[in-house]
Structure formats: C-alpha cells, structure tokens
Design a protein around this motif. Structure first.
Motif, PDB file in Angstrom:
ATOM      1  N   ARG A  55     -11.393  17.065   5.308  1.00 17.72           N
ATOM      2  CA  ARG A  55     -11.023  18.406   4.819  1.00 17.72           C
ATOM      3  C   ARG A  55     -10.111  18.302   3.604  1.00 17.72           C
ATOM      4  O   ARG A  55     -10.250  19.042   2.635  1.00 17.72           O
ATOM      5  CB  ARG A  55     -10.327  19.171   5.948  1.00 17.72           C
ATOM      6  N   LYS A  56      -9.187  17.341   3.639  1.00 15.56           N
ATOM      7  CA  LYS A  56      -8.265  17.162   2.511  1.00 15.56           C
ATOM      8  C   LYS A  56      -9.004  16.700   1.259  1.00 15.56           C
ATOM      9  O   LYS A  56      -8.672  17.122   0.144  1.00 15.56           O
ATOM     10  CB  LYS A  56      -7.176  16.160   2.881  1.00 15.56           C
ATOM     11  N   GLN A  57      -9.991  15.816   1.438  1.00 18.25           N
ATOM     12  CA  GLN A  57     -10.758  15.359   0.282  1.00 18.25           C
ATOM     13  C   GLN A  57     -11.567  16.492  -0.339  1.00 18.25           C
ATOM     14  O   GLN A  57     -11.652  16.606  -1.565  1.00 18.25           O
ATOM     15  CB  GLN A  57     -11.679  14.211   0.689  1.00 18.25           C
ATOM     16  N   LYS A  58     -12.176  17.330   0.507  1.00 22.37           N
ATOM     17  CA  LYS A  58     -12.927  18.471  -0.014  1.00 22.37           C
ATOM     18  C   LYS A  58     -12.010  19.416  -0.776  1.00 22.37           C
ATOM     19  O   LYS A  58     -12.371  19.923  -1.851  1.00 22.37           O
ATOM     20  CB  LYS A  58     -13.630  19.192   1.136  1.00 22.37           C
ATOM     21  N   ALA A  59     -10.817  19.662  -0.235  1.00 23.80           N
ATOM     22  CA  ALA A  59      -9.848  20.535  -0.907  1.00 23.80           C
ATOM     23  C   ALA A  59      -9.404  19.919  -2.234  1.00 23.80           C
ATOM     24  O   ALA A  59      -9.239  20.615  -3.240  1.00 23.80           O
ATOM     25  CB  ALA A  59      -8.644  20.780  -0.001  1.00 23.80           C
ATOM     26  N   PHE A  60      -9.230  18.599  -2.240  1.00 24.21           N
ATOM     27  CA  PHE A  60      -8.847  17.907  -3.467  1.00 24.21           C
ATOM     28  C   PHE A  60      -9.919  18.064  -4.540  1.00 24.21           C
ATOM     29  O   PHE A  60      -9.611  18.350  -5.710  1.00 24.21           O
ATOM     30  CB  PHE A  60      -8.608  16.422  -3.183  1.00 24.21           C
ATOM     31  N   LEU A  61     -11.196  17.880  -4.183  1.00 27.77           N
ATOM     32  CA  LEU A  61     -12.274  18.000  -5.150  1.00 27.77           C
ATOM     33  C   LEU A  61     -12.379  19.423  -5.686  1.00 27.77           C
ATOM     34  O   LEU A  61     -12.648  19.632  -6.876  1.00 27.77           O
ATOM     35  CB  LEU A  61     -13.600  17.570  -4.516  1.00 27.77           C
ATOM     36  N   GLU A  62     -12.147  20.412  -4.835  1.00 24.51           N
ATOM     37  CA  GLU A  62     -12.153  21.797  -5.293  1.00 24.51           C
ATOM     38  C   GLU A  62     -11.024  22.033  -6.286  1.00 24.51           C
ATOM     39  O   GLU A  62     -11.198  22.712  -7.310  1.00 24.51           O
ATOM     40  CB  GLU A  62     -12.013  22.742  -4.097  1.00 24.51           C
ATOM     41  N   GLY A 100       0.462  13.360  -8.671  1.00 23.52           N
ATOM     42  CA  GLY A 100       1.499  12.437  -8.216  1.00 23.52           C
ATOM     43  C   GLY A 100       2.329  12.989  -7.082  1.00 23.52           C
ATOM     44  O   GLY A 100       2.634  12.287  -6.106  1.00 23.52           O
ATOM     45  N   GLU A 101       2.718  14.253  -7.190  1.00 27.89           N
ATOM     46  CA  GLU A 101       3.555  14.869  -6.157  1.00 27.89           C
ATOM     47  C   GLU A 101       2.847  14.883  -4.806  1.00 27.89           C
ATOM     48  O   GLU A 101       3.473  14.712  -3.755  1.00 27.89           O
ATOM     49  CB  GLU A 101       3.927  16.294  -6.569  1.00 27.89           C
ATOM     50  N   ASN A 102       1.545  15.106  -4.829  1.00 22.93           N
ATOM     51  CA  ASN A 102       0.774  15.196  -3.581  1.00 22.93           C
ATOM     52  C   ASN A 102       0.169  13.858  -3.151  1.00 22.93           C
ATOM     53  O   ASN A 102      -0.518  13.805  -2.132  1.00 22.93           O
ATOM     54  CB  ASN A 102      -0.344  16.226  -3.743  1.00 22.93           C
ATOM     55  N   GLU A 140       0.797  -1.210   0.000  1.00 25.39           N
ATOM     56  CA  GLU A 140       0.000   0.000   0.000  1.00 25.39           C
ATOM     57  C   GLU A 140       0.838   1.272   0.000  1.00 25.39           C
ATOM     58  O   GLU A 140       0.381   2.321  -0.417  1.00 25.39           O
ATOM     59  CB  GLU A 140      -0.939  -0.002   1.215  1.00 25.39           C
ATOM     60  N   ALA A 141       2.088   1.182   0.451  1.00 27.96           N
ATOM     61  CA  ALA A 141       2.926   2.382   0.510  1.00 27.96           C
ATOM     62  C   ALA A 141       3.465   2.752  -0.866  1.00 27.96           C
ATOM     63  O   ALA A 141       3.896   3.874  -1.087  1.00 27.96           O
ATOM     64  CB  ALA A 141       4.088   2.172   1.483  1.00 27.96           C
ATOM     65  N   ASP A 142       3.476   1.800  -1.804  1.00 23.67           N
ATOM     66  CA  ASP A 142       4.026   2.058  -3.122  1.00 23.67           C
ATOM     67  C   ASP A 142       3.065   2.883  -3.951  1.00 23.67           C
ATOM     68  O   ASP A 142       1.851   2.762  -3.835  1.00 23.67           O
ATOM     69  CB  ASP A 142       4.324   0.743  -3.841  1.00 23.67           C
ATOM     70  N   ALA A 143       3.653   3.715  -4.823  1.00 21.84           N
ATOM     71  CA  ALA A 143       2.824   4.503  -5.727  1.00 21.84           C
ATOM     72  C   ALA A 143       2.176   3.578  -6.748  1.00 21.84           C
ATOM     73  O   ALA A 143       2.768   2.587  -7.170  1.00 21.84           O
ATOM     74  CB  ALA A 143       3.675   5.557  -6.422  1.00 21.84           C
ATOM     75  N   PRO A 144       0.954   3.889  -7.175  1.00 23.40           N
ATOM     76  CA  PRO A 144       0.277   3.045  -8.152  1.00 23.40           C
ATOM     77  C   PRO A 144       0.845   3.252  -9.558  1.00 23.40           C
ATOM     78  O   PRO A 144       1.482   4.270  -9.848  1.00 23.40           O
ATOM     79  CB  PRO A 144      -1.174   3.529  -8.084  1.00 23.40           C
TER      80      PRO A 144
END
Length: 218
Positions: free
Chosen positions: A76-83, A42-44, A23-27
């Motif tokens: 809060r992070k998910q809401k910011a991501f969707l925005e 990707g960076e975030n 799970e720690a690896d990037a997809p």
C-alpha cells in the motif's frame, strides 16, 4: 554531471549510493530533481520503499521504467508513493545499477519530469554512453571516498586499443575484426587490462581508463 547529461539532451538525474553493511543509514544522493521533491523524499525515507531502488539493488542490467510499469505485488505504501511521484511530475526513466567489489550498491537514474518529448529518443540513442558515464561517476566518487594510489597503470597500446573500442560498445568479436586479430587475443588484452586496474569487469576497466585519461570517451 548536470552539464554532461544536458549535452545528451537530458535534464534530470539522481545518483543514489547505499553505505556498505549499514542499511539503517541514509543513502548518499546527488540529484537535479526539484528541491520540493528531494525534501519530501528524504523526510519520508522513500528510498526504503521506492520500487526503482528495490529493482536496482537486485539486478546488474540497466532498465527503463514508467510509473505504470510497476505491477503487483506492491505494498500500500509503494502504491501511494508511486501516486505521489506521478503527481510530482515523474513520468519515466532509465536506471543504471552499479555494484562494486566493496559491496556498495548504487544507481544512476535519468528521469523525465513533466512532459519532455525528446526524452525517450535521447535515452534510446545514448544508453551505452550513459552507462559509461554512470560507471565513471561512481568510480570517481569511490576514489574520493577511498583514495587509491595515483600511479597511472601502464597499459600496452593493444590493451588501450581494445578498451577504447569496448568503450564504444564493440564486442570482442567486433574488436577482433577491426584490429585484425583473433577474439582470443582481444580477450587476452582486456583481461590484462582488468588485472592492471585491479577490477573484476570490463565496464570497471573502462571506467578506470576514463578516469586516468588512458582512453578517451567520445
């Protein structure tokens, strides 16, 4: 893949596949999204909070979504991501989850960027075909990752016909009527085909049939 979806009137896709038990690896991500958004995503490590990814991991069925369709509870992070996604021009999409027997969770998302008036019409018209395309893509990538014997499975004409009709979206009852056989016989042939391909589901058998050119996707 880009050319394939363009043939269906679509422009943007993202295939995401997560490593099994890591799970720690990037997809793995294959996408036609704009470079600026891909780099930011990707960076975030937005894959860790993306509500679309979270839903795809938890369901087997394709689902349509819009930015507004994701309701609370969201962090809060998910809401910011969707925005941020909305500001980047992501409006809506269709996501096709893929779960294989090796425990790998993947998904293919077809997305509207900006305003594409025909997007929903294309999705509504071609959803079944897009589902098969997603399975075919995943099977091909898995084959490249873990090569399987190149021996072409030997299916009977009846098994091929049943898979061919199933690939066109016909149910077992529909196929029975078309081929003038019993539904039980249709199930018998499709189960044999699944066994010969070494897969657990009919959709996986169809994907293997496409990969080996045993059935023709049209």
């Amino acid at each position: 893949m880009e050319q394939t979806i363009q043939d269906y009137g679509l422009n943007h896709f993202a295939y995401v596949s997560f490593p099994s038990g890591a799970e720690a690896d990037a997809p793995l991500v294959l996408t036609t999204y704009p470079d600026s958004w891909v780099e930011r995503y990707g960076e975030n490590r937005y894959d860790r909070i993306d509500p679309v990814i979270a839903r795809a991991v938890g369901t087997m069925l394709p689902f349509a979504w819009t930015i507004e369709s994701f309701k609370d509870p969201l962090t809060r992070k998910q809401k910011a991501f969707l925005e941020e996604a909305a500001e980047a021009g992501i409006r809506r999409g269709l996501t096709i989850p893929i779960h294989d027997r090796q425990g790998k969770a993947s998904s293919l998302t077809l997305t509207e960027f900006g305003i594409e008036p025909d997007f929903q019409r294309c999705i509504d018209r071609h959803q079944h075909a897009l589902h098969l395309i997603a399975l075919h893509l995943h099977a091909k990538l898995r084959q490249d990752d873990h090569p399987e014997p190149r021996t072409r499975p030997s299916l009977t004409p009846r098994e091929i016909d049943c898979l061919q009709w199933a690939a066109k979206g016909k149910s077992a009852s529909d196929i029975a009527d078309i081929m003038r056989i019993s539904r039980r016989t249709v199930v018998f042939h499709t189960e044999n085909a699944k066994q010969k391909f070494g897969v657990a589901t009919l959709s996986q058998a169809i994907a293997r049939g496409l990969m080996h050119d045993i059935i023709i996707f049209a």
